[in-house]
Design a protein around this motif. Structure first.
Motif, PDB file in Angstrom:
ATOM      1  N   GLN A  72     -13.826  38.945  98.703  1.00  0.00           N
ATOM      2  CA  GLN A  72     -14.451  37.855  99.432  1.00  0.00           C
ATOM      3  C   GLN A  72     -13.693  37.661 100.746  1.00  0.00           C
ATOM      4  O   GLN A  72     -12.470  37.664 100.771  1.00  0.00           O
ATOM      5  CB  GLN A  72     -14.408  36.568  98.600  1.00  0.00           C
ATOM      6  CG  GLN A  72     -15.192  35.417  99.193  1.00  0.00           C
ATOM      7  CD  GLN A  72     -15.131  34.185  98.295  1.00  0.00           C
ATOM      8  OE1 GLN A  72     -14.479  34.193  97.265  1.00  0.00           O
ATOM      9  NE2 GLN A  72     -15.820  33.138  98.704  1.00  0.00           N
ATOM     10  N   GLY A  73     -14.418  37.481 101.821  1.00  0.00           N
ATOM     11  CA  GLY A  73     -13.718  37.197 103.073  1.00  0.00           C
ATOM     12  C   GLY A  73     -14.314  37.859 104.293  1.00  0.00           C
ATOM     13  O   GLY A  73     -14.112  37.397 105.411  1.00  0.00           O
ATOM     14  N   ASP A  74     -15.059  38.964 104.123  1.00  0.00           N
ATOM     15  CA  ASP A  74     -15.731  39.573 105.273  1.00  0.00           C
ATOM     16  C   ASP A  74     -17.002  38.784 105.553  1.00  0.00           C
ATOM     17  O   ASP A  74     -18.067  39.049 104.987  1.00  0.00           O
ATOM     18  CB  ASP A  74     -16.060  41.042 104.994  1.00  0.00           C
ATOM     19  CG  ASP A  74     -14.832  41.930 105.086  1.00  0.00           C
ATOM     20  OD1 ASP A  74     -13.878  41.556 105.798  1.00  0.00           O
ATOM     21  OD2 ASP A  74     -14.828  42.985 104.444  1.00  0.00           O
ATOM     22  N   ALA A  91      -9.309  41.762 104.571  1.00  0.00           N
ATOM     23  CA  ALA A  91      -8.048  42.495 104.655  1.00  0.00           C
ATOM     24  C   ALA A  91      -6.935  41.611 105.184  1.00  0.00           C
ATOM     25  O   ALA A  91      -5.771  41.725 104.766  1.00  0.00           O
ATOM     26  CB  ALA A  91      -8.222  43.723 105.540  1.00  0.00           C
ATOM     27  N   ALA A  92      -7.261  40.691 106.111  1.00  0.00           N
ATOM     28  CA  ALA A  92      -6.234  39.799 106.649  1.00  0.00           C
ATOM     29  C   ALA A  92      -5.709  38.860 105.569  1.00  0.00           C
ATOM     30  O   ALA A  92      -4.506  38.589 105.487  1.00  0.00           O
ATOM     31  CB  ALA A  92      -6.808  38.997 107.818  1.00  0.00           C
ATOM     32  N   ALA A  93      -6.614  38.356 104.720  1.00  0.00           N
ATOM     33  CA  ALA A  93      -6.170  37.486 103.621  1.00  0.00           C
ATOM     34  C   ALA A  93      -5.301  38.261 102.645  1.00  0.00           C
ATOM     35  O   ALA A  93      -4.268  37.756 102.178  1.00  0.00           O
ATOM     36  CB  ALA A  93      -7.383  36.900 102.905  1.00  0.00           C
ATOM     37  N   SER A  99      -2.622  39.960  98.090  1.00  0.00           N
ATOM     38  CA  SER A  99      -3.714  40.284  97.175  1.00  0.00           C
ATOM     39  C   SER A  99      -4.986  39.742  97.791  1.00  0.00           C
ATOM     40  O   SER A  99      -4.942  38.758  98.544  1.00  0.00           O
ATOM     41  CB  SER A  99      -3.475  39.662  95.796  1.00  0.00           C
ATOM     42  OG  SER A  99      -4.454  40.064  94.863  1.00  0.00           O
ATOM     43  N   PRO A 100      -6.136  40.337  97.492  1.00  0.00           N
ATOM     44  CA  PRO A 100      -7.379  39.822  98.062  1.00  0.00           C
ATOM     45  C   PRO A 100      -7.848  38.552  97.364  1.00  0.00           C
ATOM     46  O   PRO A 100      -7.349  38.176  96.305  1.00  0.00           O
ATOM     47  CB  PRO A 100      -8.366  40.968  97.811  1.00  0.00           C
ATOM     48  CG  PRO A 100      -7.868  41.593  96.543  1.00  0.00           C
ATOM     49  CD  PRO A 100      -6.359  41.533  96.657  1.00  0.00           C
ATOM     50  N   ALA A 366      -4.937  34.298 111.271  1.00  0.00           N
ATOM     51  CA  ALA A 366      -3.736  33.709 110.670  1.00  0.00           C
ATOM     52  C   ALA A 366      -3.804  32.187 110.659  1.00  0.00           C
ATOM     53  O   ALA A 366      -3.380  31.539 109.697  1.00  0.00           O
ATOM     54  CB  ALA A 366      -2.492  34.179 111.408  1.00  0.00           C
ATOM     55  N   LEU A 367      -4.351  31.598 111.732  1.00  0.00           N
ATOM     56  CA  LEU A 367      -4.401  30.140 111.790  1.00  0.00           C
ATOM     57  C   LEU A 367      -5.373  29.575 110.753  1.00  0.00           C
ATOM     58  O   LEU A 367      -5.103  28.545 110.133  1.00  0.00           O
ATOM     59  CB  LEU A 367      -4.798  29.681 113.192  1.00  0.00           C
ATOM     60  CG  LEU A 367      -3.718  29.830 114.273  1.00  0.00           C
ATOM     61  CD1 LEU A 367      -4.268  29.418 115.629  1.00  0.00           C
ATOM     62  CD2 LEU A 367      -2.489  29.000 113.925  1.00  0.00           C
ATOM     63  N   LEU A 368      -6.512  30.245 110.559  1.00  0.00           N
ATOM     64  CA  LEU A 368      -7.457  29.776 109.549  1.00  0.00           C
ATOM     65  C   LEU A 368      -6.894  29.934 108.136  1.00  0.00           C
ATOM     66  O   LEU A 368      -7.131  29.102 107.263  1.00  0.00           O
ATOM     67  CB  LEU A 368      -8.769  30.549 109.671  1.00  0.00           C
ATOM     68  CG  LEU A 368      -9.674  30.176 110.853  1.00  0.00           C
ATOM     69  CD1 LEU A 368     -10.847  31.139 110.933  1.00  0.00           C
ATOM     70  CD2 LEU A 368     -10.177  28.743 110.732  1.00  0.00           C
TER      71      LEU A 368
END
Length: 392
Positions: A72-74, A91-93, A99-100, A366-368
């Protein structure tokens, strides 16, 4: 060898099954009492953050769940007209928290947890009542329609309307209405082949759409509305009225749902923290201890955390309360604050909110993601280890 201590878990949901599996790995005899006819959960998805996945690693199924789930995240955050306020990167998370964040059907997680338990561990159609929480000099006692069980540890994992919580803390006011209701569906959506996961914030309303790994779509909606409400016709028609003119693929998702596919529930949370998560030989976990709004996606994750920490402190329940109460109380309060922002109906506040989210997104992921610092980076108090060998 010494006879292992006995634990009774009241409730066969995610938290209860995780606790049972964790206690079994500590060498305890465990019985799970579930009042429903089966362990089949309500049809909805669940988001597992890195903290919850690390807790499942303790049980040896973290990688299994990662494989079964969709990352989840894209995607990102949108307005009802479809404008992107922010874009997120799975991928950033994963890089930030190790871990995703993953999404799967609750039934998939329940099945993986139940597979960790020996046959006969779970008793269904077994409504249970705590008759004595126990103390240092006596066991706890639980009564079902068929018998009475004694245990060195009773775990109240019986949900937001917990009877165990009421027995331990009869003066506590219990859960309160959070101000909004939710709708959820898990369905195939013909014609919608690929789309980005998104959450869309409107005026006092929100919608989320996320693809599952099995090809179905998990969608949820929420709206500020008086408690106890119901659609005059059916809940699918209510979704059309509230969200039918929002951006694609929302209308297609609603069109693909049958009225019986749509689940509606008022959201409640425990606003006044309990004085402790235990009394005597009995402990609470999950929604029974700290029900929270779903706005951070942490309800199930915190129940899973509770379970592995409880197993670690099963012989020292005050230590369990000390480890869990401050953390979960803070996450409940943060979830409530986020819900107020997400669900605001004030036009000026919406404009400020949307501008701030867009600005944070432009500054980088990163800020989010910083809002999950201290939550998603949690690690269990002990690492995965092999289950004890039965030497009998």
């Amino acid at each position: 060898m010494p006879h292992p201590s006995r634990a009774v878990v009241i409730g066969g949901g995610i938290g209860g099954l995780t606790a049972a599996a964790a206690l079994l790995r500590q060498g305890r005899q465990v019985t799970v009492l579930e009042q429903a006819r089966s362990l089949e959960p309500v049809g909805a998805g669940i988001s597992l953050a890195p903290n919850g996945l690390r807790a499942l690693d303790v049980l040896g199924i973290g990688d299994e769940i990662r494989d079964l789930a969709a990352w989840q995240g894209d995607g990102g955050l949108r307005t009802p007209a479809g404008r992107w306020l922010s874009r997120t990167d799975a991928a950033a998370a994963a890089a930030r928290f190790g871990s995703p964040i993953v999404l799967l059907h609750r039934a998939t997680l329940i099945n993986s947890l139940a597979a960790l338990l020996p046959p006969g561990t779970v008793r269904t159609t077994a409504a249970a009542t705590l008759t004595d929480p126990g103390d240092t000099g006596r066991p706890a006692r639980v009564r079902t329609a068929d018998d009475e069980l004694e245990a060195d540890l009773v775990v109240g994992a019986d949900g937001i309307d917990s009877g165990v919580r009421g027995a331990l803390f009869p003066g506590h006011p219990g859960p309160v209405y959070s101000g909004f209701t939710t709708w959820r569906v898990v369905i195939p959506v013909p014609g919608v082949v690929e789309f980005a996961s998104h959450e869309t914030w409107g005026r006092g309303r929100l919608w989320g759409t996320h693809p599952l790994k099995d090809g179905r779509v998990y969608a949820y909606a929420a709206a500020m509305t008086p408690a106890g409400g119901h659609a005059p016709d059916d809940e699918k028609a209510e979704l059309v009225r509230r969200f039918g003119d929002w951006h694609d693929p929302i209308p297609a998702v609603i069109a693909a749902a049958r009225p019986e596919d749509v689940l509606r529930h008022d959201v409640r949370h425990i606003a006044e923290p309990l004085p402790a998560y235990h009394r005597g030989r009995t402990a609470l976990l999950g929604d029974a201890a700290h029900a929270m709004p779903p706005t951070l996606g942490q309800g199930g994750n915190q129940a899973i955390e509770d379970a592995v920490v409880l197993a670690h402190h099963a012989d020292d329940l005050p230590a369990y309360s000390s480890a869990r109460l401050p953390r979960t109380t803070a996450i409940v309060r943060q979830s409530v604050r986020v819900a107020r922002v997400n669900m605001t109906g004030n036009r000026a506040a919406i404009a400020v909110r949307n501008t701030a989210v867009a600005a944070l997104s432009k500054a980088g992921p990163a800020l989010l993601l910083r809002g999950f610092d201290g939550i998603a980076d949690w690690r269990p108090p002990y690492a995965a280890r092999k289950a004890p060998v039965d030497e009998r």
